[in-house]
Design a protein around this motif. Structure first.
Motif, PDB file in Angstrom:
ATOM      1  N   MET A   1       0.844  -1.200   0.000  1.00  0.00           N
ATOM      2  CA  MET A   1       0.000   0.000   0.000  1.00  0.00           C
ATOM      3  C   MET A   1       0.876   1.245   0.000  1.00  0.00           C
ATOM      4  N   ARG A   3       0.804   4.961   1.253  1.00  0.00           N
ATOM      5  CA  ARG A   3       0.072   5.869   2.138  1.00  0.00           C
ATOM      6  C   ARG A   3       0.599   7.281   1.901  1.00  0.00           C
ATOM      7  N   GLU A 193      -4.941   6.244   1.144  1.00  0.00           N
ATOM      8  CA  GLU A 193      -4.376   4.898   1.150  1.00  0.00           C
ATOM      9  C   GLU A 193      -4.622   4.276  -0.220  1.00  0.00           C
ATOM     10  N   THR A 198       3.966  -2.208  -3.561  1.00  0.00           N
ATOM     11  CA  THR A 198       4.905  -2.225  -2.438  1.00  0.00           C
ATOM     12  C   THR A 198       4.403  -1.280  -1.354  1.00  0.00           C
ATOM     13  N   ASP A 199       4.946  -1.416  -0.152  1.00  0.00           N
ATOM     14  CA  ASP A 199       4.587  -0.519   0.950  1.00  0.00           C
ATOM     15  C   ASP A 199       5.464   0.727   0.880  1.00  0.00           C
ATOM     16  N   ARG A 200       4.805   1.875   0.799  1.00  0.00           N
ATOM     17  CA  ARG A 200       5.513   3.144   0.724  1.00  0.00           C
ATOM     18  C   ARG A 200       4.790   4.189   1.547  1.00  0.00           C
ATOM     19  N   GLU A 201       5.533   5.145   2.050  1.00  0.00           N
ATOM     20  CA  GLU A 201       4.982   6.323   2.721  1.00  0.00           C
ATOM     21  C   GLU A 201       5.425   7.545   1.922  1.00  0.00           C
TER      22      GLU A 201
END
Length: 340
Positions: A1, A3, A193, A198-201
């Motif tokens: 996700m 964000r 969101e 991939t997980d990213r901020e």
């Protein structure tokens, strides 16, 4: 996700691109070309393009080389999608052409060192002599090979999406616009969101966010890899398969001509349409759009009436009957015209 973190200045600076970005569309189209994803949505486009490339060795060669820069998953150099959304293909190409050598080498090194995704394969190798001039030429030739014959339809589809998003802003402001990005994104203040591989901020830090609607973006949004660049979120729009759109428009073009058939289709696809909206969606000069609308009105295919400060156009039953032959259904009130 992915964000995306918003501050109050970021909410004030959410922007919606008013037309497709040629280079973002090209990046997504190259991925769709290689993966075979979306057989219904893109299958005819792939087959028709493959046949055309047999007669276009320059375009085929450019596309084959460009594949080295655009893997089907993972890192794609940000320099290929410069921040000139809304300014057209040539502005984007000029930005690529003037990419500083240091940035070019840095991003291409990162690309060459990237690990192929699980189960995937590394595409063609990046040419050792790659330069900004070479990349620019590959982008230009590949755009004309993959997207040139379809660009009007892509613009029209993106224009329809922009109209829907604009209405959400008028009805509920920025929050409604961000809410409208479901199901592939969820507005959970102060975060957006986003469905992402991939997980990213991503912290916007007052820079705001530009939303770019895309015809060839598939299933989930995409964004720039470098968080230091102006934040962009490219999202997929609802689309109609290009074979349906093109086959219908080709029949209309034989009768009305390409520009006039596009104008009639655009007007019939909406309850009402102003000349400015038609011109913007189809990329016409206002005077040209006004002339074409006048010809269609004189033929009994369009009627016009004033709504406040604007003159609104709508299609007549005669027009709907004519358009029914393109495989689409156009609805007016309780009656629908469609292919028998």
């Amino acid at each position: 996700m992915l964000r995306i973190h918003f501050g109050w200045r970021d909410v004030q600076n959410v922007r919606l691109a008013q037309q497709p970005d040629p280079l973002w569309e090209l990046m997504c189209a190259v991925c769709r070309w290689q993966t075979g994803q979306g057989p219904l949505e893109f299958g005819h486009w792939r087959r028709e393009t493959a046949g055309r490339l047999t007669r276009d060795p320059r375009g085929a060669r450019a596309l084959d080389m460009l594949r080295a820069f655009v893997p089907t998953a993972g890192y794609i150099p940000d320099l290929l999608t410069p921040p000139v959304t809304g300014e057209g293909l040539e502005a984007g190409l000029e930005s690529v052409r003037t990419t500083p050598r240091g940035r070019l080498e840095s991003e291409l090194t990162r690309l060459s060192e990237a690990t192929p995704p699980p189960g995937g394969t590394r595409g063609p190798r990046v040419p050792a002599t790659a330069s900004a001039t070479l990349v620019t030429a590959l982008l230009r030739d590949s755009f004309h090979a993959l997207l040139g014959p379809y660009w009007q339809q892509v613009r029209s589809s993106v224009g329809d999406d922009v109209a829907v998003r604009a209405r959400s802003v008028l009805g509920g402001g920025t929050a409604a616009l961000l809410d409208s990005l479901g199901p592939f994104a969820r507005w959970n203040p102060p975060h957006l969101e986003v469905d992402y591989p991939t997980d990213r901020e991503l912290h916007l830090e007052g820079r705001g966010l530009t939303l770019v609607p895309s015809y060839f973006c598939w299933r989930r949004p995409t964004a720039l890899a470098d968080p230091g660049l102006d934040p962009v979120l490219v999202y997929p729009i609802a689309r109609q398969p290009l074979d349906i759109v093109r086959s219908g428009e080709q029949r209309l073009e034989q009768l009305l001509g390409r520009t006039r058939s596009a104008v009639l289709t655009d007007v019939a696809s909406h309850r009402t349409r102003t000349t400015t909206e038609v011109a913007h969606t189809l990329g016409l000069a206002p005077a040209s759009a006004s002339y074409q609308v006048g010809v269609l009105r004189g033929a009994g295919l369009i009627v016009s009436h004033r709504e406040g400060k604007h003159v609104a156009h709508s299609a007549t039953p005669l027009a709907f009957g004519l358009l029914a032959g393109n495989g689409q259904t156009f609805r007016r009130g309780s009656k629908a015209w469609s292919l028998p």
